[in-house]
Design an enzyme around this catalytic site. Structure first.
Site, PDB file in Angstrom:
ATOM      1  N   CYS A 132       0.840  -1.196   0.211  1.00 47.14           N
ATOM      2  CA  CYS A 132      -0.058  -0.203  -0.128  1.00 47.14           C
ATOM      3  C   CYS A 132       0.737   1.210  -0.142  1.00 47.14           C
ATOM      4  O   CYS A 132       1.248   1.704   1.070  1.00 47.14           O
ATOM      5  CB  CYS A 132      -0.676  -0.076   1.209  1.00 47.14           C
ATOM      6  SG  CYS A 132      -1.920   1.541   1.491  1.00 47.14           S
ATOM      7  N   CYS A 135      -0.564   4.031   2.111  1.00 45.56           N
ATOM      8  CA  CYS A 135      -0.305   3.918   3.660  1.00 45.56           C
ATOM      9  C   CYS A 135       1.153   4.342   3.960  1.00 45.56           C
ATOM     10  O   CYS A 135       1.682   4.876   4.722  1.00 45.56           O
ATOM     11  CB  CYS A 135      -0.711   2.777   4.092  1.00 45.56           C
ATOM     12  SG  CYS A 135      -2.097   1.910   3.398  1.00 45.56           S
ATOM     13  N   ASP A 136       2.132   3.798   3.143  1.00 45.47           N
ATOM     14  CA  ASP A 136       3.380   3.769   3.562  1.00 45.47           C
ATOM     15  C   ASP A 136       4.495   4.439   2.845  1.00 45.47           C
ATOM     16  O   ASP A 136       5.559   4.647   3.192  1.00 45.47           O
ATOM     17  CB  ASP A 136       3.893   2.130   3.587  1.00 45.47           C
ATOM     18  CG  ASP A 136       3.047   1.326   4.544  1.00 45.47           C
ATOM     19  OD1 ASP A 136       2.675   1.786   5.626  1.00 45.47           O
ATOM     20  OD2 ASP A 136       2.820   0.087   4.059  1.00 45.47           O
TER      21      ASP A 136
END
Ligand code: NAP
Length: 304
Positions: A132, A135-136
């Site tokens: 992701c 997200c990261d």
């Protein structure tokens, strides 16, 4: 006696749209979701091929809008993980951890999840390996990362990664990308992306985090290591059908087979969205599937 006319499993774009249509049809409907409503789009940074949003929209915002629209129409959404299904009788049973819900019709819209490569995903998840970028990616500001895959996801997200990372190696097993041409053009024009063709990942190096990704050229068999701080894996998706366990017919890959009315092999059970055996997996196709499935379920119930 049934608890509901219709139970929908999964609150991605397909399930939320089915819920919207069922609520408007004033059906007694329950939407079950095991995690956060929105499905895979909540980890999609930016969606620019869903009509009506000429500037594009974040996946999270689109999911929130879909959820609000359905809930405003009275859709009941419950957080619960389906364990199994019993479709042996006309009344369908949806077995949850703490109870069994009975319905006249069911729509399975449980979506799909990222496929793993088996290169240490479980060990290094959250420590350098990710599925992701939304997200990261911020953890890799001014760092070097490897992205694996050649489809829409890998190419789109590799471009997104360049907003943070100083360098992105895009490792693909062939010398041609599968992704849509417009995404390819953007990736080729981005000088932070270096393509590593005809290459597969075989493992990762590192102790507390990732220090390098081991790769092998499939044409020359030459092995090497790309020094990197992170590794994003986007090599396709697997259907989220663990709970289905043969209750309806699936294809060899486990995707549910359904006809043009989204009818599965069991009367009164419909499938919609990425979980379905379908030639195209987009938000727009999931939404179309959801609408058709809800109307088909309504007709099925009327004729019982
Ligand atoms: P995908 O289209 O199935 O692509 C998977 C990629 O991973 C392919 O390039 C494939 O290589 C590669 N791959 C598969 N197994 C591999 C392995 N074992 N080792 C190395 N590479 C491997 O999956 P996706 O990109 O996640 O997309 C899933 C669906 O969502 C698609 O229908 C896609 O169109 C849709 N989607 C659309 C958008 C958009 O419209 N903007 C964005 C994201 C996703 P080969 O090419 O050699 O097969």
């Amino acid at each position: 006696m049934t608890d509901y006319d219709l139970v929908i499993i999964g609150a991605g774009p397909a399930g939320l749209t089915a819920g919207l249509y069922a609520a408007r049809a004033r059906m007694n409907v329950l939407l079950l979701e095991k995690a956060v409503p929105g499905g895979q789009i909540i980890v999609t940074d930016w969606i620019e091929n869903y009509p009506g949003f000429p500037e594009g929209i974040s996946g999270y915002d689109l999911a929130e809008k879909m959820k609000k629209q359905a809930e405003d129409l009275g859709l009941e959404i419950d957080t619960a993980e389906v364990q199994s299904l019993n479709f042996t009788d006309e009344t369908k049973e949806i077995i949850l951890k703490d109870r069994t819900v009975k319905a006249k019709a069911v729509i399975i819209a449980s979506g799909a999840s990222p496929r793993k490569l088996g290169i240490g995903e479980d060990k290094y998840m959250g420590k350098g390996i990710s599925f992701c970028a939304t997200c990261d990616a911020p953890f890799f500001r001014d760092k070097t990362v490897v992205a694996i895959g050649g489809g829409d996801t890998a190419v789109q997200e590799a471009v997104f990664l360049t907003k943070f990372a100083k360098k992105v190696y895009l490792v693909h097993r062939r010398d041609e990308l599968r992704a849509a041409k417009i995404l390819q053009e953007r990736a080729f024009a981005n000088d932070k992306i270096e393509f590593v063709w005809d290459t597969v990942a075989t493992g990762v190096d590192g102790f507390f985090g990732i220090e390098g990704v081991n790769v092998k050229n499939v044409k020359t068999n030459e092995a090497s290591t790309i020094k990197a701080d992170g590794c994003f894996i986007w090599v396709g998706i697997l259907p989220s059908t663990e709970f289905v366990k043969g209750a309806v017919e699936t294809d060899d890959g486990g995707f549910i087979i359904a006809d043009a009315k989204m009818q599965t092999s069991v009367p009164g059970v419909f499938a919609a969205g990425d979980v379905r055996d379908t030639p195209l997996r987009q938000v727009s196709t999931a939404v179309g599937d959801g609408a058709i499935a809800a109307v088909s379920a309504e007709h099925y119930i009327e004729n019982l």
